[in-house]
Design a protein around this motif. Structure first.
Motif, PDB file in Angstrom:
ATOM      1  N   ILE A   1      11.441  -2.581  -9.824  1.00 21.29           N
ATOM      2  CA  ILE A   1      10.806  -1.737 -10.761  1.00 21.29           C
ATOM      3  C   ILE A   1      11.112  -0.185 -10.661  1.00 21.29           C
ATOM      4  O   ILE A   1      12.276   0.136 -12.378  1.00 21.29           O
ATOM      5  CB  ILE A   1       9.098  -1.606 -10.459  1.00 21.29           C
ATOM      6  CG1 ILE A   1       8.463  -2.940 -11.049  1.00 21.29           C
ATOM      7  CG2 ILE A   1       8.497  -0.567 -11.357  1.00 21.29           C
ATOM      8  CD1 ILE A   1       7.168  -2.865 -10.356  1.00 21.29           C
ATOM      9  N   ILE A   2      11.378   0.370  -9.788  1.00 17.91           N
ATOM     10  CA  ILE A   2      12.427   1.490  -9.454  1.00 17.91           C
ATOM     11  C   ILE A   2      13.943   1.268  -9.836  1.00 17.91           C
ATOM     12  O   ILE A   2      14.183   1.967 -10.753  1.00 17.91           O
ATOM     13  CB  ILE A   2      12.808   1.530  -8.346  1.00 17.91           C
ATOM     14  CG1 ILE A   2      11.160   2.669  -7.976  1.00 17.91           C
ATOM     15  CG2 ILE A   2      13.858   3.329  -8.217  1.00 17.91           C
ATOM     16  CD1 ILE A   2      11.010   2.598  -6.149  1.00 17.91           C
TER      17      ILE A   2
ATOM     18  N   LEU B   1       5.341  -6.691 -14.268  1.00 21.19           N
ATOM     19  CA  LEU B   1       4.192  -5.708 -14.064  1.00 21.19           C
ATOM     20  C   LEU B   1       3.235  -6.930 -14.572  1.00 21.19           C
ATOM     21  O   LEU B   1       1.977  -6.903 -13.136  1.00 21.19           O
ATOM     22  CB  LEU B   1       4.030  -5.480 -15.650  1.00 21.19           C
ATOM     23  CG  LEU B   1       2.332  -5.360 -15.306  1.00 21.19           C
ATOM     24  CD1 LEU B   1       2.405  -3.338 -14.951  1.00 21.19           C
ATOM     25  CD2 LEU B   1       2.214  -4.703 -16.755  1.00 21.19           C
ATOM     26  N   SER B   2       3.320  -8.481 -14.459  1.00 25.19           N
ATOM     27  CA  SER B   2       2.926  -9.978 -14.472  1.00 25.19           C
ATOM     28  C   SER B   2       2.736 -10.032 -12.888  1.00 25.19           C
ATOM     29  O   SER B   2       1.729 -10.604 -12.446  1.00 25.19           O
ATOM     30  CB  SER B   2       3.321 -10.546 -15.334  1.00 25.19           C
ATOM     31  OG  SER B   2       4.314 -10.869 -14.759  1.00 25.19           O
ATOM     32  N   ARG B   3       3.513  -9.642 -11.664  1.00 26.67           N
ATOM     33  CA  ARG B   3       3.984 -10.186 -10.379  1.00 26.67           C
ATOM     34  C   ARG B   3       3.237  -9.224  -9.774  1.00 26.67           C
ATOM     35  O   ARG B   3       3.643  -9.372  -8.088  1.00 26.67           O
ATOM     36  CB  ARG B   3       5.182  -9.909 -10.434  1.00 26.67           C
ATOM     37  CG  ARG B   3       5.868 -10.991 -11.091  1.00 26.67           C
ATOM     38  CD  ARG B   3       5.682 -12.631 -11.051  1.00 26.67           C
ATOM     39  NE  ARG B   3       6.129 -12.835  -9.331  1.00 26.67           N
ATOM     40  CZ  ARG B   3       5.400 -13.940  -8.460  1.00 26.67           C
ATOM     41  NH1 ARG B   3       4.928 -14.324  -9.191  1.00 26.67           N
ATOM     42  NH2 ARG B   3       6.012 -13.999  -7.767  1.00 26.67           N
ATOM     43  N   TRP B   4       2.498  -7.816 -10.212  1.00 30.43           N
ATOM     44  CA  TRP B   4       2.060  -7.034  -9.625  1.00 30.43           C
ATOM     45  C   TRP B   4       1.626  -6.525  -8.263  1.00 30.43           C
ATOM     46  O   TRP B   4       1.556  -6.579  -7.242  1.00 30.43           O
ATOM     47  CB  TRP B   4       1.310  -6.224 -10.611  1.00 30.43           C
ATOM     48  CG  TRP B   4       1.246  -4.279  -9.615  1.00 30.43           C
ATOM     49  CD1 TRP B   4      -0.063  -4.438  -9.439  1.00 30.43           C
ATOM     50  CD2 TRP B   4       1.328  -3.104  -9.554  1.00 30.43           C
ATOM     51  NE1 TRP B   4       0.000  -3.053  -8.623  1.00 30.43           N
ATOM     52  CE2 TRP B   4       1.394  -2.190  -8.843  1.00 30.43           C
ATOM     53  CE3 TRP B   4       3.124  -2.790 -10.321  1.00 30.43           C
ATOM     54  CZ2 TRP B   4       1.407  -0.892  -8.700  1.00 30.43           C
ATOM     55  CZ3 TRP B   4       3.945  -1.432 -10.240  1.00 30.43           C
ATOM     56  CH2 TRP B   4       2.573  -0.192  -9.221  1.00 30.43           C
ATOM     57  N   SER B   5       0.763  -8.104  -8.537  1.00 34.92           N
ATOM     58  CA  SER B   5      -0.357  -8.618  -7.126  1.00 34.92           C
ATOM     59  C   SER B   5      -0.174  -9.375  -6.379  1.00 34.92           C
ATOM     60  O   SER B   5      -0.494  -9.477  -4.934  1.00 34.92           O
ATOM     61  CB  SER B   5      -1.660  -8.999  -8.320  1.00 34.92           C
ATOM     62  OG  SER B   5      -0.900 -10.538  -8.610  1.00 34.92           O
ATOM     63  N   SER B   6       1.526  -9.341  -6.310  1.00 36.75           N
ATOM     64  CA  SER B   6       2.533  -9.903  -5.495  1.00 36.75           C
ATOM     65  C   SER B   6       2.422  -8.944  -3.868  1.00 36.75           C
ATOM     66  O   SER B   6       2.056  -9.742  -3.049  1.00 36.75           O
ATOM     67  CB  SER B   6       3.120 -10.633  -5.417  1.00 36.75           C
ATOM     68  OG  SER B   6       3.720  -9.883  -6.137  1.00 36.75           O
ATOM     69  N   ARG B   7       2.612  -7.522  -4.786  1.00 35.89           N
ATOM     70  CA  ARG B   7       2.336  -7.026  -3.713  1.00 35.89           C
ATOM     71  C   ARG B   7       4.124  -6.998  -3.030  1.00 35.89           C
ATOM     72  O   ARG B   7       4.156  -6.243  -1.511  1.00 35.89           O
ATOM     73  CB  ARG B   7       1.545  -6.903  -2.392  1.00 35.89           C
ATOM     74  CG  ARG B   7      -0.068  -6.550  -3.398  1.00 35.89           C
ATOM     75  CD  ARG B   7      -1.289  -6.242  -1.710  1.00 35.89           C
ATOM     76  NE  ARG B   7      -1.104  -5.349  -1.069  1.00 35.89           N
ATOM     77  CZ  ARG B   7      -2.166  -4.962  -0.298  1.00 35.89           C
ATOM     78  NH1 ARG B   7      -3.247  -5.718  -0.756  1.00 35.89           N
ATOM     79  NH2 ARG B   7      -2.216  -3.742   0.410  1.00 35.89           N
ATOM     80  N   ARG B   8       4.937  -7.909  -3.703  1.00 34.86           N
ATOM     81  CA  ARG B   8       6.409  -8.065  -2.884  1.00 34.86           C
ATOM     82  C   ARG B   8       7.102  -6.856  -2.934  1.00 34.86           C
ATOM     83  O   ARG B   8       6.997  -5.927  -3.321  1.00 34.86           O
ATOM     84  CB  ARG B   8       6.287  -9.298  -3.273  1.00 34.86           C
ATOM     85  CG  ARG B   8       6.499 -10.794  -3.247  1.00 34.86           C
ATOM     86  CD  ARG B   8       7.027 -11.159  -3.964  1.00 34.86           C
ATOM     87  NE  ARG B   8       6.349 -12.363  -3.207  1.00 34.86           N
ATOM     88  CZ  ARG B   8       6.908 -13.687  -3.122  1.00 34.86           C
ATOM     89  NH1 ARG B   8       7.606 -13.083  -2.446  1.00 34.86           N
ATOM     90  NH2 ARG B   8       6.116 -14.841  -2.805  1.00 34.86           N
TER      91      ARG B   8
END
Length: 133
Positions: free
Chosen positions: A79-80, A65-72
């Motif tokens: 996550i799935i 969740l903390s890496r969410w903004s990377s949009r990779r």
């Protein structure tokens, strides 16, 4: 002249998915605290595998969740995968004790299924493919 590309806004479905994952992490932390209290009140060593699972899955989801903004794109699939592993672990546990029911697989994991469905939508694929990093 600079070539700046304006990033597309996050679709509403992904905002919902992000909120649900935040709820899962919060519930995981509460569950971890309860499991820790249970262990330290009884020193029942059988609780340790549940404690390790609760700590590991909560920490992993929090980190993702903390890496969410990377949009990779990889993040979306990670996550799935974590959510599918959570469901698989539950099914395995239920199968070992012959208590598999539809409610245990689907009803008890409604938030998990919600995140999986939302991240499999085409809008999620487009948003995550526009990596910022």
């Amino acid at each position: 002249m600079t070539n700046t590309v304006k990033a597309s806004p996050m679709p509403g479905t992904l905002k919902v998915a992000q909120f649900v994952i935040t709820l899962e992490v919060a519930f995981g932390l509460v569950g971890l605290a309860i499991t820790l209290a249970g262990f330290f009140s009884t020193f029942e060593w059988g609780i340790l595998p549940a404690l390790a699972y609760a700590a590991g899955s909560t920490a992993l989801l929090g980190w993702l969740l903390s890496r969410w903004s990377s949009r990779r794109t990889f993040l979306r699939w990670a996550i799935i995968a974590v959510h599918l592993l959570t469901i698989s672990a539950t099914i395995l546990d239920l199968a070992l004790f012959s208590t598999v029911t539809w409610n245990a697989v689907f009803g008890a994991h409604i938030l998990t299924w919600t995140v999986i469905v939302l991240l499999l939508l085409p809008s999620a694929g487009r948003w995550f493919s526009e990596s910022r990093a």
